[in-house]
Design an enzyme around this catalytic site. Structure first.
Site, PDB file in Angstrom:
ATOM      1  N   HIS A 281       0.822  -1.221   0.000  1.00  0.00           N
ATOM      2  CA  HIS A 281       0.000   0.000   0.000  1.00  0.00           C
ATOM      3  C   HIS A 281       0.856   1.271   0.000  1.00  0.00           C
ATOM      4  O   HIS A 281       0.499   2.270   0.615  1.00  0.00           O
ATOM      5  CB  HIS A 281      -0.954   0.029   1.196  1.00  0.00           C
ATOM      6  CG  HIS A 281      -1.982  -1.057   1.193  1.00  0.00           C
ATOM      7  ND1 HIS A 281      -3.243  -0.901   0.686  1.00  0.00           N
ATOM      8  CD2 HIS A 281      -1.934  -2.337   1.640  1.00  0.00           C
ATOM      9  CE1 HIS A 281      -3.929  -2.026   0.826  1.00  0.00           C
ATOM     10  NE2 HIS A 281      -3.149  -2.918   1.391  1.00  0.00           N
TER      11      HIS A 281
ATOM     12  N   ASN B  48     -10.390  -2.694   2.585  1.00  0.00           N
ATOM     13  CA  ASN B  48     -10.095  -2.723   1.151  1.00  0.00           C
ATOM     14  C   ASN B  48     -11.366  -2.473   0.357  1.00  0.00           C
ATOM     15  O   ASN B  48     -12.467  -2.487   0.922  1.00  0.00           O
ATOM     16  CB  ASN B  48      -9.532  -4.096   0.753  1.00  0.00           C
ATOM     17  CG  ASN B  48      -8.046  -4.228   1.071  1.00  0.00           C
ATOM     18  OD1 ASN B  48      -7.350  -3.239   1.289  1.00  0.00           O
ATOM     19  ND2 ASN B  48      -7.569  -5.455   1.096  1.00  0.00           N
TER      20      ASN B  48
ATOM     21  N   TYR C  53       0.635  -4.176  12.208  1.00  0.00           N
ATOM     22  CA  TYR C  53       0.554  -2.734  11.907  1.00  0.00           C
ATOM     23  C   TYR C  53       1.371  -1.913  12.902  1.00  0.00           C
ATOM     24  O   TYR C  53       2.076  -0.978  12.511  1.00  0.00           O
ATOM     25  CB  TYR C  53      -0.914  -2.279  11.852  1.00  0.00           C
ATOM     26  CG  TYR C  53      -1.592  -2.814  10.606  1.00  0.00           C
ATOM     27  CD1 TYR C  53      -1.882  -4.164  10.485  1.00  0.00           C
ATOM     28  CD2 TYR C  53      -1.889  -2.006   9.527  1.00  0.00           C
ATOM     29  CE1 TYR C  53      -2.452  -4.681   9.335  1.00  0.00           C
ATOM     30  CE2 TYR C  53      -2.466  -2.516   8.376  1.00  0.00           C
ATOM     31  CZ  TYR C  53      -2.747  -3.852   8.289  1.00  0.00           C
ATOM     32  OH  TYR C  53      -3.299  -4.361   7.140  1.00  0.00           O
TER      33      TYR C  53
HETATM   34 FE1  HDE Z   1      -2.587  -4.804   5.468  1.00  0.00          FE
HETATM   35  N1  HDE Z   1      -0.754  -4.045   5.960  1.00  0.00           N
HETATM   36  N2  HDE Z   1      -1.985  -6.621   6.088  1.00  0.00           N
HETATM   37  N3  HDE Z   1      -4.357  -5.633   4.879  1.00  0.00           N
HETATM   38  N4  HDE Z   1      -3.199  -3.038   4.839  1.00  0.00           N
HETATM   39  C1  HDE Z   1      -0.374  -2.772   5.785  1.00  0.00           C
HETATM   40  O1  HDE Z   1       0.746  -1.526   7.416  1.00  0.00           O
HETATM   41  C2  HDE Z   1      -0.879  -6.878   6.815  1.00  0.00           C
HETATM   42  C3  HDE Z   1      -4.746  -6.916   5.024  1.00  0.00           C
HETATM   43  C4  HDE Z   1      -4.444  -2.694   4.405  1.00  0.00           C
HETATM   44  O2  HDE Z   1      -3.124   3.516   3.964  1.00  0.00           O
HETATM   45  C5  HDE Z   1       0.968  -2.488   6.412  1.00  0.00           C
HETATM   46  O3  HDE Z   1       1.071   0.660   7.801  1.00  0.00           O
HETATM   47  C6  HDE Z   1      -0.840  -8.273   7.197  1.00  0.00           C
HETATM   48  C7  HDE Z   1      -6.161  -7.081   4.830  1.00  0.00           C
HETATM   49  C8  HDE Z   1      -4.488  -1.317   4.038  1.00  0.00           C
HETATM   50  O4  HDE Z   1      -1.527   3.285   5.440  1.00  0.00           O
HETATM   51  C9  HDE Z   1       1.349  -3.822   7.047  1.00  0.00           C
HETATM   52  C10 HDE Z   1      -1.957  -8.835   6.651  1.00  0.00           C
HETATM   53  C11 HDE Z   1      -6.601  -5.827   4.540  1.00  0.00           C
HETATM   54  C12 HDE Z   1      -3.206  -0.832   4.277  1.00  0.00           C
HETATM   55  C13 HDE Z   1       0.165  -4.684   6.693  1.00  0.00           C
HETATM   56  C14 HDE Z   1      -2.672  -7.791   5.966  1.00  0.00           C
HETATM   57  C15 HDE Z   1      -5.476  -4.940   4.574  1.00  0.00           C
HETATM   58  C16 HDE Z   1      -2.424  -1.923   4.787  1.00  0.00           C
HETATM   59  C17 HDE Z   1       1.976  -1.835   5.516  1.00  0.00           C
HETATM   60  C18 HDE Z   1      -2.385 -10.291   6.701  1.00  0.00           C
HETATM   61  C19 HDE Z   1      -8.039  -5.400   4.196  1.00  0.00           C
HETATM   62  C20 HDE Z   1      -2.691   0.567   4.021  1.00  0.00           C
HETATM   63  C21 HDE Z   1       2.072  -0.393   5.955  1.00  0.00           C
HETATM   64  C22 HDE Z   1      -2.918 -10.664   7.934  1.00  0.00           C
HETATM   65  C23 HDE Z   1      -8.973  -5.645   5.233  1.00  0.00           C
HETATM   66  C24 HDE Z   1      -2.997   1.492   5.147  1.00  0.00           C
HETATM   67  C25 HDE Z   1       1.262  -0.321   7.130  1.00  0.00           C
HETATM   68  C26 HDE Z   1      -2.503   2.873   4.829  1.00  0.00           C
HETATM   69  C27 HDE Z   1      -1.098  -1.810   5.172  1.00  0.00           C
HETATM   70  C28 HDE Z   1       0.092  -5.951   7.109  1.00  0.00           C
HETATM   71  C29 HDE Z   1      -3.871  -8.041   5.260  1.00  0.00           C
HETATM   72  C30 HDE Z   1      -5.610  -3.541   4.288  1.00  0.00           C
HETATM   73  C31 HDE Z   1       2.689  -4.386   6.611  1.00  0.00           C
HETATM   74  C32 HDE Z   1       0.250  -8.937   8.010  1.00  0.00           C
HETATM   75  C33 HDE Z   1      -6.966  -8.360   4.959  1.00  0.00           C
HETATM   76  C34 HDE Z   1      -5.678  -0.548   3.494  1.00  0.00           C
HETATM   77  O5  HDE Z   1       1.451  -3.707   8.433  1.00  0.00           O
END
Ligand code: HDE
Length: 701
Positions: free
Chosen positions: A87, A160, A375
């Protein structure tokens, strides 16, 4: 008499030693906000020259003594922070969430429950795979993350634009992202899933089938962030004042409807306007076309199994169709402000799924549980330490008394001598808060079972839901989905991977699998589609429903001899619909003379079809068949955009080969406006779709 006589200290000082009046130097501005009339160094000293280094002689060596030179370059050297691992590319906006009160019976969180309560928010939309400078319109999932600055602390709903996720367990996330990101050797392709390792992963992990299908559908290329749904994806537990609980799934529904780009538009935009979505959001807000969404919940009993009618509520690859459990609206989000500074706000904003407020709790969804760790952890590296909640955009808008101390970039000056609790040294402050004082008291819940690395048996059903999703799409969306699979797999080198994906598609729909196979020049796979629930009409986005036009753009092809009064009348009529008009001519400058002048807003050189939702040709437009204007018209035709022309403007359309459904001509502006507006409300002229279907896709069987 001593050589340096000191000033008389008995008189009150009006100026500082440097000559700067004290009140001007101090002011009431926050020095970190970069105010003040004079250029200064970071320590606030006024700088006389920022263009020339201090040198020993005009042509001499630069002096190390030049602290301004050293600080200026050194700060620049450290301007970048690590981009988000996923992202990275995003756009943000400020806004307000207003609860409508209907959630009062299911949650004690005032942000959702208190009728009329307005909570400030910061929303960040994003793509997942691309780097920070990548193009907005890549085929990808979009992030929809909302930070609510509530009176009880900050709540982050990090969702999302698709309701399901690729994997069921957080422990697989690094594998998924490693497979989807550019290859480790060449670091290509940028922001694309059309490569071997992505398709290798999703065909080996068939739980990814549902989300992959959403990505290949039109949802993977939204027209605008303003025209996307948003989903919390996981089930959350809400708790009311009586400590009763329900499970819910969150959904954002855009007032403007759900709309997508065509694949051709998405590809063109990656070259001609990589900032397409970022610009669209900022322009709309600047124009006062404030984007709005309704927040809704599907509510489920919090039963022991955590399932609803056999659908596992802890499995993030599943949805419950809205026809089975309707989405109930609980409030409205309105985005009303663009960020002042991209870095300070959109880049530094940091979401954490673990940040919830009383009345909102987690479920055992293994994906959510893992995110709650990830996060917080990722911000430690990205924002350089544990004090990231102190950055202005992340700061809770309530008092914070957490006993956390020190660390990189501590910005507060904590008082007291006892940063531990309980204490007697600092007057027993801070005190824990119980339920009645708004403490985050978790409602007790049973947990039992053996310690295992396993999931529930229902997690093994990978195909019934994608089969339902595909069956729910309109015909034109099905065609686009077939085209998308054919394109993406056409970019895959390994035959075995293509065949494995085709095998997966056979579990979804026979026509889908055989048409993609045909496009790839491979035999149709064997297999039987999974049994599934009845199609869910709510999953289709091309439905015949009409939507408001706020923030849409219309090109008016014109020239020096055009009917300017007609253009003015058209502008007025479209303005009433919230539509902006851009006048296009062969050259820049103005059209007309005297009072009756029209600024040329785009030239044939700077304009491209992707920018506009419809094209109108004015009476008197040049008839010279300018190739750039012709390209624009023909692209817009393929992109299923409505056309209109008045007077002899119709000749320009005919010359460019533009005719058929969705082309409206008449003597004057009044003859075409109503038809044009009605056609735009449908987003595209879907009746024209068959005429422009890509030749790579064989005719539907
Ligand atoms: Fe994320 N995700 N994610 N994700 N995600 C990040 O956090 C992660 C997942 C989502 O505009 C990271 O600050 C894991 C689902 C958005 O700043 C990180 C798993 C959904 C954004 C991270 C998921 C999301 C992130 C990278 C599996 C939808 C951007 C930078 C369990 C419900 C937020 C950060 C923004 C960002 C980890 C799965 C949505 C690496 C481990 C499911 C919208 O922490």
């Amino acid at each position: 008499m001593p050589p340096h006589r000191l000033a008389d200290q008995s008189a009150p000082a009006q100026v500082s030693a440097s000559g700067v009046p004290f009140e001007a130097a101090a002011g009431d501005r926050d020095p970190r906000a970069q105010g003040g009339d004079h250029l200064t160094s970071p320590n606030g000293v006024r700088i006389p020259d920022t263009d020339h280094a201090l040198k020993a002689g005009r042509r001499g060596p630069t002096l190390l003594e030049d602290f301004h030179l050293r600080e200026k370059i050194s700060h620049f050297d450290h301007e970048r922070i690590p981009e988000r691992a996923v992202h990275a590319r995003g756009a943000g906006a400020h806004g307000v969430f207003t609860a409508n009160g209907s959630a009062a019976s299911i949650t004690r969180a005032p942000v959702l429950a208190e009728k009329g309560l307005e909570t400030p928010v910061f929303v960040r939309f994003s793509t997942v795979l691309g780097s920070r400078g990548s193009a907005d319109t890549a085929r990808d999932t979009r992030g929809f993350a909302t930070k609510f600055y509530t009176k009880e602390g900050t709540w982050d709903l990090v969702g999302n634009n698709m309701p399901v996720f690729f994997i069921q367990e957080a422990i697989k996330f690094p594998d998924l992202i490693h497979a989807a990101k550019p290859s480790p050797n060449r670091e290509i392709p940028q922001a694309q899933s059309a490569h071997d390792s992505f398709w290798d992963f999703v065909s080996l992990h068939t739980e990814a089938t549902h989300h992959t299908l959403w990505n290949m559908s039109d949802r993977g290329i939204p027209r605008s962030y303003r025209m996307m749904e948003g989903f919390g994806v996981h089930s959350f537990r809400l708790v009311n004042q009586d400590r009763e609980t329900v499970l819910v799934q969150f959904k954002w529904t855009p007032k403007l409807g759900v709309h997508s780009l065509t694949w051709e538009e998405a590809q063109l935009a990656m070259g001609t306007d990589p900032d397409f979505h970022r610009r669209d959001l900022a322009d709309a807000i600047e124009a006062g076309a404030y984007p709005e969404w309704e927040l809704g919940v599907q509510v489920f009993p919090d039963n022991e199994e955590q399932t609803y009618e056999g659908i596992d509520l802890l499995d993030s690859t599943k949805i419950v169709p809205e026809e089975m459990v309707p989405v109930q609206t609980i409030g409205t989000l309105r985005l009303t402000g663009n960020p002042t500074n991209y870095f300070a706000e959109t880049e530094q904003v940091a979401y954490n799924t673990g940040h919830v407020v009383p009345g909102i709790e987690f479920t055992n969804d293994p994906l959510l549980q893992g995110r709650n760790f990830s996060y917080q952890d990722t911000q430690l590296t990205r924002l350089g330490g544990p004090n990231w909640t102190q950055l202005p955009i992340n700061r809770p808008q309530v008092p914070v008394n957490d006993n956390h101390r020190d660390g990189f970039m501590q910005q507060g000056i904590p008082t007291g001598e006892a940063p531990y609790s309980p204490n007697t040294v600092d007057g027993e402050s801070p005190q824990p808060a119980d339920w009645d004082e708004g403490g985050y008291v978790v409602v007790p819940r049973e947990v039992q079972g053996q310690v295992v690395r396993e999931v529930a048996a229902s997690f093994e059903d990978h195909f019934s839901q994608p089969a339902m999703f595909y069956a729910s799409l309109s015909d034109v969306e099905k065609t686009h989905t077939i085209e998308a699979y054919t394109f993406e797999l056409g970019k895959v080198y390994e035959q075995a991977i293509k065949e494995r994906v085709l095998g997966v598609l056979a579990n979804i729909d026979t026509e889908l699998a055989s048409l993609v196979a045909e496009g790839l020049g491979l035999p149709a796979p064997k297999g039987k589609p999974a049994e599934h629930l009845p199609p869910s009409p709510a999953l289709a986005q091309v439905t015949g429903e009409s939507f408001p036009l706020d923030g849409r753009l219309v090109a008016v092809v014109a020239g020096p001899d055009s009917d300017l009064a007609g253009i003015a009348a058209l502008r007025e009529a479209l303005d009433a619909e919230g539509v902006q008009l851009k006048v296009l001519a062969p050259r820049g400058g103005k059209l007309g003379t005297g009072k009756n002048q029209q600024v040329v807003e785009r030239t044939n050189v700077t304009a491209r079809s992707i920018e506009f939702d419809a094209v109108v040709v004015a009476d008197g437009a040049p008839k010279d068949g300018d190739i750039k204007a012709t390209v624009l018209l023909q692209e817009a035709l393929r992109q299923l955009k409505p056309f209109a022309a008045w007077g002899d403007g119709a000749e320009v359309l005919t010359t460019a080969g533009v005719s058929g459904p969705g082309v409206f001509t008449g003597k004057g502006v009044d003859d075409v406006v109503a038809d044009l507006v009605a056609a735009m409300g449908q987003h595209r002229v879907w009746e024209r779709a068959d005429l422009v279907t890509a030749s790579a896709v064989p005719p539907a069987v």
